[in-house]
Write a protein that holds these residues in place. Structure first.
Motif, short mmCIF file in Angstrom:
data_model
loop_
_atom_site.label_atom_id
_atom_site.label_comp_id
_atom_site.label_asym_id
_atom_site.label_seq_id
_atom_site.Cartn_x
_atom_site.Cartn_y
_atom_site.Cartn_z
N MET A 1 1.04 -1.17 0.03
CA MET A 1 0.02 -0.05 -0.06
C MET A 1 0.81 1.23 0.07
SD MET A 1 -2.73 1.03 3.06
CE MET A 1 -3.86 -0.26 2.57
N ALA A 3 2.50 4.90 0.61
CA ALA A 3 2.93 5.57 2.01
C ALA A 3 1.59 6.71 2.31
CB ALA A 3 4.02 6.17 2.28
N THR A 5 -1.23 6.51 1.27
CA THR A 5 -2.62 5.86 1.42
C THR A 5 -2.55 5.32 3.03
OG1 THR A 5 -2.91 5.18 -0.65
CG2 THR A 5 -4.08 4.10 0.78
N VAL A 6 -1.53 5.05 3.34
CA VAL A 6 -1.45 4.61 4.88
C VAL A 6 -1.95 5.77 5.90
CG1 VAL A 6 0.02 3.70 6.51
CG2 VAL A 6 0.25 2.65 4.49
N CYS A 9 -5.45 6.80 5.61
CA CYS A 9 -6.20 5.54 6.42
C CYS A 9 -6.09 5.78 8.07
CB CYS A 9 -5.70 4.08 6.21
SG CYS A 9 -6.17 3.63 4.46
N ALA A 10 -4.80 6.37 8.36
CA ALA A 10 -4.64 6.49 9.71
C ALA A 10 -5.23 7.81 10.55
CB ALA A 10 -3.18 6.39 10.12
N ARG A 52 8.26 4.57 2.89
CA ARG A 52 8.25 3.33 2.15
C ARG A 52 9.45 2.25 2.33
NH1 ARG A 52 7.56 7.32 -2.07
NH2 ARG A 52 5.25 7.63 -2.48
#
Length: 87
Positions: A1, A3, A5-6, A9-10, A52
């Motif tokens: 995924m 970075a 996007t992470v 999401c967080a 990443r």
């Protein structure tokens, strides 16, 4: 995924799911955020590249309730660049 996007999401997705007044930068929301950059001595070329590659992000500043609460991290790798507040 990826970075980026992470991070989404967080923060934003969690705020939406839990109906929090945080996690998104918009007028009228809580002004709490963390300014991050590539950590010093990271092998990455920028913040996302370093994440990443598995490095921790460098924390440059933490703002809570619109007030700078702390600057460059001393407990984690410090940010490559120091954020500056301009009035």
């Amino acid at each position: 995924m990826p970075a980026e996007t992470v991070f989404c999401c967080a923060t934003g997705n969690t705020a939406r799911q839990r109906k929090l007044d945080s996690g998104l930068v918009e007028a009228g929301r809580a002004a709490d955020f963390v300014l991050m950059d590539r950590a010093q001595h990271s092998s990455g070329t920028d913040l996302l590249d370093s994440v990443r590659k598995g490095d921790l992000p460098g924390i440059g500043m933490v703002v809570i309730d619109g007030i700078v609460r702390c600057g460059r991290s001393r407990n984690t790798p410090p940010a490559e660049r120091v954020p500056e507040i301009v009035n």
